[in-house]
Design an enzyme around this catalytic site. Structure first.
Site, PDB file in Angstrom:
ATOM      1  CG  HIS A 209      14.517   0.600  -2.601  1.00  0.00           C
ATOM      2  ND1 HIS A 209      15.509   0.181  -3.461  1.00  0.00           N
ATOM      3  CD2 HIS A 209      14.003  -0.517  -2.053  1.00  0.00           C
ATOM      4  CE1 HIS A 209      15.581  -1.136  -3.436  1.00  0.00           C
ATOM      5  NE2 HIS A 209      14.695  -1.587  -2.584  1.00  0.00           N
TER       6      HIS A 209
ATOM      7  CB  VAL B 126      17.919   0.884  -6.723  1.00  0.00           C
ATOM      8  CG1 VAL B 126      18.431  -0.492  -6.408  1.00  0.00           C
ATOM      9  CG2 VAL B 126      16.403   0.948  -6.686  1.00  0.00           C
ATOM     10  CE  LYS B 127      12.715   4.270  -6.528  1.00  0.00           C
ATOM     11  NZ  LYS B 127      12.493   3.004  -5.825  1.00  0.00           N
ATOM     12  CB  THR B 128      18.374   9.970  -6.795  1.00  0.00           C
ATOM     13  OG1 THR B 128      17.599   9.629  -7.944  1.00  0.00           O
ATOM     14  CG2 THR B 128      19.461  10.938  -7.212  1.00  0.00           C
TER      15      THR B 128
END
Length: 378
Positions: A179, A181-183
């Site tokens: 997603h 907002v993930k790393t």
């Protein structure tokens, strides 16, 4: 406004997606297979299956284990998908309390929660900090339970005892989220890793309507066009566009992790003297790809509630979020089965707040967050 999380996209990423757009394949093609091989190599797993999102990844992982009716245990401090995917796969979610220091599933609480119907354990690596997987695996294996790691927050992190999360050294499968907002990101998207060739074959079939195309796994084979539906699956396929972005992002993942850790270090130094702010645990030399900077705030000591604090931060141009509302308190869960109390999970919810953390943050933005938080003083 500085958000709590945001994707980091550069010209290389854009060029990779544009090349995919101009290729013969837009849906599932050669870039998906390449991305799967790259993820498997990065984490040290034998197999990887890319999927449309991590929720479907969890559902397929649970379903591939073919556990039948029973219960699965997870943490109440997680996104609702960890538990909801269990129900989609025919399992009843059961919760066990967190360790108050790490916010991860507590091995002792897991041990107590296991019952005669338990079939599965799904530990969640909260904020990117790995669970105590050696202890969890010892408990689960002694009871004959399967393990699926929810590593939606944790790509790029290492276990405390060595090895990369996703290598499945302590589990049957690991599920990642990509997603925004993930790393790292593929837009939406996810991946499942495993070292078991049979689980890999089931995942590939489940991802595409339960269809098998490998002649060696068919009851009959009429020709090169032929396929068999051998189980009830889903359309959980990742597109070549997503995979192209994922491959480009993966090449930068180590840099993303390094930048996240540097921002965490700056926050730790800046907030160490604040008695009303509880910092995440210090992992020391262990490599942690921090997804969230989630802190505890003593709202009573500050003299205002969380809504007021979030508004004050927003006024200073700093976004914030809450991770998470304990899953067992949701109306759907309470209608299905009343569980709890889980005092450590509920205490975490009462005090938690996530502050901005993403690789594209400038040093000036980091200082802006620091100034806004320090200005919250009682």
């Amino acid at each position: 406004m500085i958000p709590y999380g945001r994707q980091t996209i550069d010209a290389e990423d854009e060029a990779a997606v544009l090349a995919a757009l101009r290729s013969p394949f837009l849906t599932q093609g050669p870039r998906v297979e390449a991305f799967e091989a790259e993820i498997a190599a990065y984490v040290g797993a034998k197999h990887c299956v890319a999927v449309a999102n991590a929720t479907l990844g969890l559902q397929l992982a649970y379903a591939a284990l073919e556990l039948g009716a029973g219960e699965g245990i997870t943490s109440p401090i997680t996104f609702i998908a960890t538990a909801s995917a269990m129900e989609q796969a025919g399992l009843t979610p059961v919760f066990a309390d967190i360790d108050p220091e790490t916010v991860n599933l507590a091995p002792r609480a897991l041990d107590v929660a296991i019952g005669p119907q338990t079939r599965l354990v799904a530990p969640v690596h909260f904020a990117g900090l790995p669970c105590d997987m050696a202890a969890i695996a010892d408990i689960a294996r002694a009871r004959g339970l399967k393990i699926v790691e929810d590593a939606a927050h944790a790509i790029g992190s290492d276990y405390a005892d060595g090895g990369r999360i996703g290598s499945c050294r302590h589990s049957d499968m690991t599920v990642f989220s990509f997603h925004p907002v993930k790393t790292m990101t593929t837009g939406e998207g996810g991946a499942i890793t495993t070292n078991d060739p049979e689980l890999h074959a089931r995942l590939v079939a489940l991802r595409s309507h339960g269809i098998v195309r490998d002649p060696t796994r068919m009851a009959r084979h009429d020709g090169p066009w032929f396929h068999e539906q051998q189980t009830l699956g889903l359309n959980a396929r990742m597109t070549d566009l997503q995979a192209a972005l994922g491959s480009s992002q993966l090449r930068k993942l180590d840099g993303f992790v390094t930048r996240r850790r540097a921002i965490m270090d700056a926050y730790r130094a800046a907030f160490a003297d604040l008695e009303w702010l509880g910092l995440p645990p210090d992992a020391g030399a262990q490599r942690v790809g921090w997804h969230l900077f989630a802190v505890r705030l003593d709202f009573a000591a500050l003299g205002r509630d969380r809504t007021a604090v979030m508004a004050e931060l927003a006024g200073a141009g700093v976004g914030s979020q809450v991770h998470y509302i304990p899953v067992h308190t949701q109306p759907w869960r309470r209608r299905q089965r009343r569980q709890g109390p889980f005092p450590h999970a509920e205490a975490w919810y009462d005090q938690c707040l996530s502050l901005p953390l993403f690789p594209a943050m400038t040093d000036a933005e980091v200082e802006q967050v620091i100034a806004a938080v320090r200005a919250l003083r009682p």
